[in-house]
Design a protein around this motif. Structure first.
Motif, PDB file in Angstrom:
ATOM      1  N   ARG A  97       0.884  -1.193   0.006  1.00  0.00           N
ATOM      2  CA  ARG A  97       0.076  -0.092   0.141  1.00  0.00           C
ATOM      3  C   ARG A  97       0.899   1.383   0.097  1.00  0.00           C
ATOM      4  O   ARG A  97       0.787   2.363  -0.904  1.00  0.00           O
ATOM      5  CB  ARG A  97      -0.809  -0.026   1.293  1.00  0.00           C
ATOM      6  CG  ARG A  97      -1.725   1.296   1.395  1.00  0.00           C
ATOM      7  CD  ARG A  97      -2.514   1.098   2.594  1.00  0.00           C
ATOM      8  NE  ARG A  97      -1.415   1.244   3.768  1.00  0.00           N
ATOM      9  CZ  ARG A  97      -1.579   1.001   5.032  1.00  0.00           C
ATOM     10  NH1 ARG A  97      -2.867   0.834   5.524  1.00  0.00           N
ATOM     11  NH2 ARG A  97      -0.662   0.960   5.980  1.00  0.00           N
ATOM     12  N   ASP A  98       1.747   1.377   0.946  1.00  0.00           N
ATOM     13  CA  ASP A  98       2.762   2.522   0.949  1.00  0.00           C
ATOM     14  C   ASP A  98       3.563   2.747  -0.332  1.00  0.00           C
ATOM     15  O   ASP A  98       3.839   3.940  -0.609  1.00  0.00           O
ATOM     16  CB  ASP A  98       3.432   2.290   2.191  1.00  0.00           C
ATOM     17  CG  ASP A  98       2.799   2.888   3.582  1.00  0.00           C
ATOM     18  OD1 ASP A  98       1.539   3.349   3.291  1.00  0.00           O
ATOM     19  OD2 ASP A  98       2.927   2.626   4.661  1.00  0.00           O
ATOM     20  N   MET A 101       1.593   3.910  -3.079  1.00  0.00           N
ATOM     21  CA  MET A 101       1.102   5.468  -2.771  1.00  0.00           C
ATOM     22  C   MET A 101       2.451   6.487  -2.890  1.00  0.00           C
ATOM     23  O   MET A 101       2.164   7.490  -3.502  1.00  0.00           O
ATOM     24  CB  MET A 101       0.486   5.822  -1.446  1.00  0.00           C
ATOM     25  CG  MET A 101      -0.883   4.976  -1.088  1.00  0.00           C
ATOM     26  SD  MET A 101      -1.728   5.150   0.587  1.00  0.00           S
ATOM     27  CE  MET A 101      -2.462   6.788   0.192  1.00  0.00           C
ATOM     28  N   MET A 102       3.473   5.802  -2.632  1.00  0.00           N
ATOM     29  CA  MET A 102       4.811   6.576  -3.031  1.00  0.00           C
ATOM     30  C   MET A 102       5.024   6.620  -4.372  1.00  0.00           C
ATOM     31  O   MET A 102       5.721   7.590  -4.664  1.00  0.00           O
ATOM     32  CB  MET A 102       5.931   5.927  -2.205  1.00  0.00           C
ATOM     33  CG  MET A 102       6.177   6.066  -0.791  1.00  0.00           C
ATOM     34  SD  MET A 102       6.468   7.807  -0.277  1.00  0.00           S
ATOM     35  CE  MET A 102       8.041   8.081  -1.157  1.00  0.00           C
ATOM     36  N   GLY A 103       4.613   5.695  -5.396  1.00  0.00           N
ATOM     37  CA  GLY A 103       4.895   5.879  -6.565  1.00  0.00           C
ATOM     38  C   GLY A 103       5.570   4.740  -7.110  1.00  0.00           C
ATOM     39  O   GLY A 103       6.263   4.900  -8.403  1.00  0.00           O
ATOM     40  N   GLN A 141      -6.909   5.641  -3.711  1.00  0.00           N
ATOM     41  CA  GLN A 141      -6.695   6.455  -2.500  1.00  0.00           C
ATOM     42  C   GLN A 141      -5.682   7.657  -2.970  1.00  0.00           C
ATOM     43  O   GLN A 141      -5.881   8.806  -2.452  1.00  0.00           O
ATOM     44  CB  GLN A 141      -6.175   5.679  -1.486  1.00  0.00           C
ATOM     45  CG  GLN A 141      -6.676   6.134   0.001  1.00  0.00           C
ATOM     46  CD  GLN A 141      -6.236   5.481   0.971  1.00  0.00           C
ATOM     47  OE1 GLN A 141      -5.827   4.222   0.818  1.00  0.00           O
ATOM     48  NE2 GLN A 141      -6.108   5.743   2.086  1.00  0.00           N
ATOM     49  N   SER A 142      -4.708   7.341  -3.752  1.00  0.00           N
ATOM     50  CA  SER A 142      -3.448   8.217  -3.932  1.00  0.00           C
ATOM     51  C   SER A 142      -3.720   9.024  -5.225  1.00  0.00           C
ATOM     52  O   SER A 142      -2.832   9.781  -5.571  1.00  0.00           O
ATOM     53  CB  SER A 142      -2.404   7.375  -4.134  1.00  0.00           C
ATOM     54  OG  SER A 142      -2.134   6.579  -4.798  1.00  0.00           O
ATOM     55  N   ALA A 234       9.402  -0.652   7.881  1.00  0.00           N
ATOM     56  CA  ALA A 234       9.843   0.626   7.671  1.00  0.00           C
ATOM     57  C   ALA A 234      10.639   0.836   6.524  1.00  0.00           C
ATOM     58  O   ALA A 234      10.604   1.973   5.929  1.00  0.00           O
ATOM     59  CB  ALA A 234       9.788   1.308   8.942  1.00  0.00           C
ATOM     60  N   VAL A 237       9.681   2.109   2.848  1.00  0.00           N
ATOM     61  CA  VAL A 237       9.288   3.063   2.368  1.00  0.00           C
ATOM     62  C   VAL A 237      10.317   4.336   2.647  1.00  0.00           C
ATOM     63  O   VAL A 237      10.639   5.377   2.096  1.00  0.00           O
ATOM     64  CB  VAL A 237       7.747   3.483   3.273  1.00  0.00           C
ATOM     65  CG1 VAL A 237       8.167   3.625   4.630  1.00  0.00           C
ATOM     66  CG2 VAL A 237       7.153   4.562   2.643  1.00  0.00           C
TER      67      VAL A 237
ATOM     68  N   ARG B 228       2.390  13.689  -3.786  1.00  0.00           N
ATOM     69  CA  ARG B 228       1.910  12.598  -3.401  1.00  0.00           C
ATOM     70  C   ARG B 228       0.936  12.405  -2.215  1.00  0.00           C
ATOM     71  O   ARG B 228       1.210  13.349  -1.306  1.00  0.00           O
ATOM     72  CB  ARG B 228       3.058  11.780  -3.027  1.00  0.00           C
ATOM     73  CG  ARG B 228       3.997  11.345  -4.205  1.00  0.00           C
ATOM     74  CD  ARG B 228       5.215  10.630  -3.766  1.00  0.00           C
ATOM     75  NE  ARG B 228       5.734  10.011  -5.068  1.00  0.00           N
ATOM     76  CZ  ARG B 228       6.351  10.939  -5.882  1.00  0.00           C
ATOM     77  NH1 ARG B 228       6.337  12.050  -5.841  1.00  0.00           N
ATOM     78  NH2 ARG B 228       6.963  10.325  -7.094  1.00  0.00           N
ATOM     79  N   THR B 229      -0.126  11.508  -2.406  1.00  0.00           N
ATOM     80  CA  THR B 229      -0.944  11.433  -1.452  1.00  0.00           C
ATOM     81  C   THR B 229      -0.505  10.309  -0.327  1.00  0.00           C
ATOM     82  O   THR B 229      -0.560   9.106  -0.859  1.00  0.00           O
ATOM     83  CB  THR B 229      -2.412  10.865  -1.867  1.00  0.00           C
ATOM     84  OG1 THR B 229      -2.751  12.168  -2.832  1.00  0.00           O
ATOM     85  CG2 THR B 229      -3.310  10.935  -0.761  1.00  0.00           C
ATOM     86  N   LEU B 230      -0.325  10.313   0.932  1.00  0.00           N
ATOM     87  CA  LEU B 230       0.389   9.308   1.642  1.00  0.00           C
ATOM     88  C   LEU B 230      -0.624   9.266   2.974  1.00  0.00           C
ATOM     89  O   LEU B 230      -1.503  10.242   3.242  1.00  0.00           O
ATOM     90  CB  LEU B 230       1.507   9.517   2.116  1.00  0.00           C
ATOM     91  CG  LEU B 230       2.779   9.882   1.010  1.00  0.00           C
ATOM     92  CD1 LEU B 230       4.131  10.386   1.467  1.00  0.00           C
ATOM     93  CD2 LEU B 230       2.980   8.472   0.312  1.00  0.00           C
ATOM     94  N   ARG B 231      -0.496   8.063   3.610  1.00  0.00           N
ATOM     95  CA  ARG B 231      -1.323   7.975   4.925  1.00  0.00           C
ATOM     96  C   ARG B 231      -0.712   9.039   5.784  1.00  0.00           C
ATOM     97  O   ARG B 231       0.521   9.077   5.888  1.00  0.00           O
ATOM     98  CB  ARG B 231      -1.174   6.456   5.343  1.00  0.00           C
ATOM     99  CG  ARG B 231      -1.930   5.454   4.566  1.00  0.00           C
ATOM    100  CD  ARG B 231      -1.616   4.259   5.176  1.00  0.00           C
ATOM    101  NE  ARG B 231      -0.047   3.891   5.317  1.00  0.00           N
ATOM    102  CZ  ARG B 231       0.252   3.344   6.611  1.00  0.00           C
ATOM    103  NH1 ARG B 231      -0.183   3.794   7.530  1.00  0.00           N
ATOM    104  NH2 ARG B 231       1.593   3.508   6.399  1.00  0.00           N
TER     105      ARG B 231
END
Lengths: 250, 250
Positions: A97-98, A101-103, A141-142, A234, A237, B228-231
């Motif tokens: 997911r992260d 969202m980061m790309g 979401q992103s 972690a 990301v 970017r859209t992140l949590r």
């Protein structure tokens, strides 16, 4: 803004397409939209459109594709494939997911020597399909119009073989503990000029074995993150944020 | 390596110090060490020592401090204070843990307009004490000899007031959505020469209000992370990794 849905069949204005089952359920049951509602759709390959619900019911959701739109999120200029060791319990869900969202451009789950799970168990559990659904949700979401591909999990040897055969985008960057390898470089010493594409390799909770590091060193660079000890989930990301920062993608 | 404990009273070789209650329990009940055992201690202010258990029992654990050692983890040259909006449920616990492992100097929890919790509730729940315990555990785990201070939670106005009065390390960097502010800069446009110290401000799940951004713009720079859209709970570690990358701390 109008609600946004994943419509993999949407290619051009005028198309009449069905939404996938999950997306149709989201549209009818969660958002309770009906025929006539204005929405947005993205096809997962970079195209985004205005659209209108043509029919919504038991037979699914049919959508008329209208005007092409600029996607909300700009894509990174560097196509990063994240080759990520499978982590304990469901932690790879959050990593996927992260990372989406980061790309990232794609995710290749890998089973390392110290991954506490077998390849066969991942296949039986249909984990790839689940991670792919996580990737769709994260793209929604992103604001990305691209849904990164989550590849079938492979062994670590298969990753190095693919890098050697250049069927994975190179140059590869494998993130290691500073104590793990004499020939590693600090992130700060990487070339700030971004490559067109790269594969970054991140390890499991227990770290890489000496053999894995040796095998990888023949096909990619070993990179450290300033001597920091981070949680395994972690790491990807943090490494991605650091790479994008030095390549001026952030 | 020998097990490593937090001993805030250890200042010099020859000191005879008590371990705090949590640390004593870890030593006796989890690791089952006894008098004579060789350990390491760090004092949370940057000093680390070899040490030996002098007595371990119902009355606590007493330790003789021996030779001074280089701490395992190098400290960042930039002292970063993370002013972080309180997040839903226990998510700030994870943020504190990861920020400490990444190398922040201090954490200032703040209640923003869209934080879904009141300052009074945080104080009643003794959250600051819990976050401080999380910081001790993260310092142990990551090999840092410094335990970052977790300050008492404050309002957003108090953060801007402290930045204006320079009782928080400046220059301040507030992370915002790209759409939120015309006068924001991309991370890539920040000076790559590291400041001696800085305060980075990260918002809650719902983002900043227009008023908060306006008030902050008078006392700090507004920074975006490439659209970017992140949590919300991924933001602080991503921003920290990106800053440390451009300052060559990684």
């Amino acid at each position: 803004m109008h609600a946004r849905f994943y419509a993999p069949d949407a290619d051009a204005a005028g198309d009449l397409v069905d939404l996938p089952e999950d997306e149709a359920a989201h549209l009818t049951r969660v958002l309770r939209l009906r025929a006539g509602a204005a929405i947005r759709v993205f096809n997962g390959r970079g195209r985004e459109f205005d659209a209108r619900v043509e029919r919504a019911g038991k037979g699914g959701v049919h959508v008329v594709v209208e005007r092409s739109r600029e996607p909300l999120a700009r894509e990174a200029r560097v196509a990063v494939t994240l080759a990520q060791a499978v982590l304990k319990s469901d932690k790879l869900d959050e990593v996927v997911r992260d990372a989406v969202m980061m790309g990232v451009a794609a995710v290749l789950p890998l089973v390392a020597a110290r991954s506490e799970v077998a390849l066969a168990a991942l296949q039986r559990g249909r984990r790839q399909q689940r991670w792919q659904r996580v990737a769709v949700a994260a793209a929604k979401q992103s604001g990305r119009a691209i849904v990164p591909r989550i590849m079938d999990p492979v062994t670590f040897d298969e990753v190095t073989a693919r890098l050697a055969a250049m069927t994975l985008p190179g140059p590869g960057l494998m993130f290691v503990e500073p104590s793990a390898a004499a020939e590693s470089v600090a992130l700060a010493d990487l070339d700030p000029a971004p490559p067109r594409e790269t594969t970054m390799i991140v390890g499991p909770e227990g770290g890489w074995t000496r053999e894995e590091i040796e095998r990888a060193s023949a096909v990619c660079r070993l990179v450290t993150l300033g001597g920091r000890t981070l949680r395994a989930d972690a790491m990807p990301v943090v490494a991605l944020a650091a790479l994008f920062a030095i390549w001026k993608e952030l």
